[in-house]
Design an enzyme around this catalytic site. Structure first.
Site, short mmCIF file in Angstrom:
data_model
loop_
_atom_site.label_atom_id
_atom_site.label_comp_id
_atom_site.label_asym_id
_atom_site.label_seq_id
_atom_site.Cartn_x
_atom_site.Cartn_y
_atom_site.Cartn_z
N LYS A 123 -51.48 -67.33 3.58
CA LYS A 123 -51.49 -68.70 4.12
C LYS A 123 -52.63 -68.87 5.12
CE LYS A 123 -49.11 -71.77 3.54
NZ LYS A 123 -49.27 -72.91 2.55
N THR A 155 -47.90 -72.81 7.79
CA THR A 155 -46.76 -72.20 8.49
C THR A 155 -47.16 -71.67 9.86
OG1 THR A 155 -45.24 -70.30 8.38
CG2 THR A 155 -47.32 -70.07 7.23
N ASP A 156 -46.17 -71.55 10.74
CA ASP A 156 -46.43 -70.93 12.06
C ASP A 156 -46.68 -69.43 11.95
OD1 ASP A 156 -43.83 -70.17 11.42
OD2 ASP A 156 -42.93 -70.91 13.27
N GLU A 157 -46.35 -68.84 10.79
CA GLU A 157 -46.46 -67.38 10.66
C GLU A 157 -47.92 -66.90 10.68
OE1 GLU A 157 -43.83 -65.39 7.97
OE2 GLU A 157 -42.48 -67.11 7.88
N TYR A 208 -47.58 -62.53 3.00
CA TYR A 208 -47.38 -63.97 2.90
C TYR A 208 -48.22 -64.70 3.95
CZ TYR A 208 -45.35 -68.48 4.11
OH TYR A 208 -45.19 -69.80 4.44
#
Length: 350
Positions: free
Chosen positions: A161, A131-133, A157
């Site tokens: 990741k 993810t970009d997060e 989260y």
């Protein structure tokens, strides 16, 4: 090709499984079927070469068995707990699946891969979907995330990741394991579990319920239609091992713009006698550590591998809202007791 797809009953994974089955690949779909997993994908694809296995990527014996029996050409790892709000309430669940589960999957796959004949060993790939997060938050005017942006996760989260990405990279660097990573922006589209922004707002609006918007609604996300995720297949087929590829939709919007866009579609296709849907918007207390802006620079993917998104956000949003309107039975099936309990836990009292 024969692919072991983990998390293939989730939102993005199921779209990928359907596309690959349709293309004639054999899919072994390993999914734990947690709250947002959808078994419909298994039954929908039985006419294709689709083998559904209910299980956990952290189950070493099961993964060993699947690798030995089916001898896949690649593993595509979608399996993840993925909802930020849930990670705030139960961080350890995210560590178990996203970090420990990914690490077990990597270790088991590496041991199997090491025993392959040279030609099969050279051809094998492990693609980890992230993810970009993991990159943290941007402010207005900051350049978009690139593949070399330092990791700076802000939620449990995104921290989980980021850790899983680091393990994938470490297995490439330490063992020469042929891994690739994709970091993609917010996905949306049909069949998304209704805790996420677009289906949540669509379904609440249709029920004339409050449309909860965090803070002032000014947080910005880059939106990518789930049917543009053939990007993953492109990376699997042509990406260079050890590399990361960003996948973005070139569609930055504030949360409030997204909510008003949904309301505009609903006003046009099913106007309510009670007035415009936007009147249902209610600003609620922001979630802790809410990243302000994400934006993806996908130039590497387009220049090296020739991939570009095919959906504009406005077209994609309209199609998505219409899908939820036209698939009420699917919606009723996923709005189970668990989901209602979750909505109570997260939104009531804000």
């Amino acid at each position: 090709a024969t692919l072991l797809v983990t998390g293939g009953a989730g939102f993005i994974g199921s779209c990928y499984v359907l596309a690959r089955c349709t293309a004639g690949d054999t899919i072994i779909n390993l999914d734990k079927l947690t709250y947002s997993g959808n078994l419909e994908i298994a039954s929908a694809n039985m006419q294709f070469s689709h083998i559904f296995v209910h299980g956990d990527i952290g189950n070493e014996e099961l993964v060993e068995y699947l690798l030995k029996i089916y001898q896949p050409d690649a593993i595509v790892n979608f399996a993840a707990e993925s909802h930020v709000d849930r990670s705030i309430i139960d961080p350890e669940a995210f560590v178990r699946t996203n970090v420990l589960g990914t690490c077990t999957l990597l270790r088991t796959a590496k041991a199997w891969w090491n025993e392959l004949a040279a030609d099969r060993k050279d051809a094998f790939r492990f693609l980890h979907v992230s993810t970009d997060e993991v990159f943290g938050a941007l402010q207005p005017g900051d350049p978009a995330f690139t593949e070399t942006t330092p990791y700076s996760p802000n939620s449990p989260y995104s921290a989980s990741k980021a850790a899983s990405d680091h393990f994938v990279r470490a297995f490439y660097e330490t063992y020469g394991f042929p891994a690739l990573i994709t970091n993609c922006s917010n996905n949306y589209g049909p069949r998304q579990f209704p805790e996420k922004l677009i289906p949540l707002v669509t379904l609440n609006a249709l029920a004339r319920k409050t449309l909860p918007v965090y803070g002032t609604g000014s947080n910005i996300r880059d939106w990518l239609h789930v049917e543009d995720m053939p990007a993953i297949q492109r990376v699997l087929e042509a990406g260079k091992t050890g590399q990361t590829y960003n996948i973005g939709g070139n569609s930055e919007r504030t949360n409030l713009q997204v909510v008003h866009g949904i309301c505009d579609v609903l006003d046009a296709v099913c106007p309510s006698a009670e007035g415009p849907y936007a009147a249902l918007v209610k600003f609620v207390t922001d979630r802790p550590g809410h990243d302000f802006r994400y934006a993806i620079n996908a130039r590497k993917l387009s220049s090296e591998l020739g991939w570009h998104p095919t959906h504009t956000f406005e077209e994609g949003l309209r199609d998505t809202v219409l899908w939820y309107l036209n698939n009420k039975i699917w919606v009723e099936n996923v709005q189970s007791g668990d989901y209602r309990n979750w909505m109570q836990t997260n939104y009531v009292g804000r």
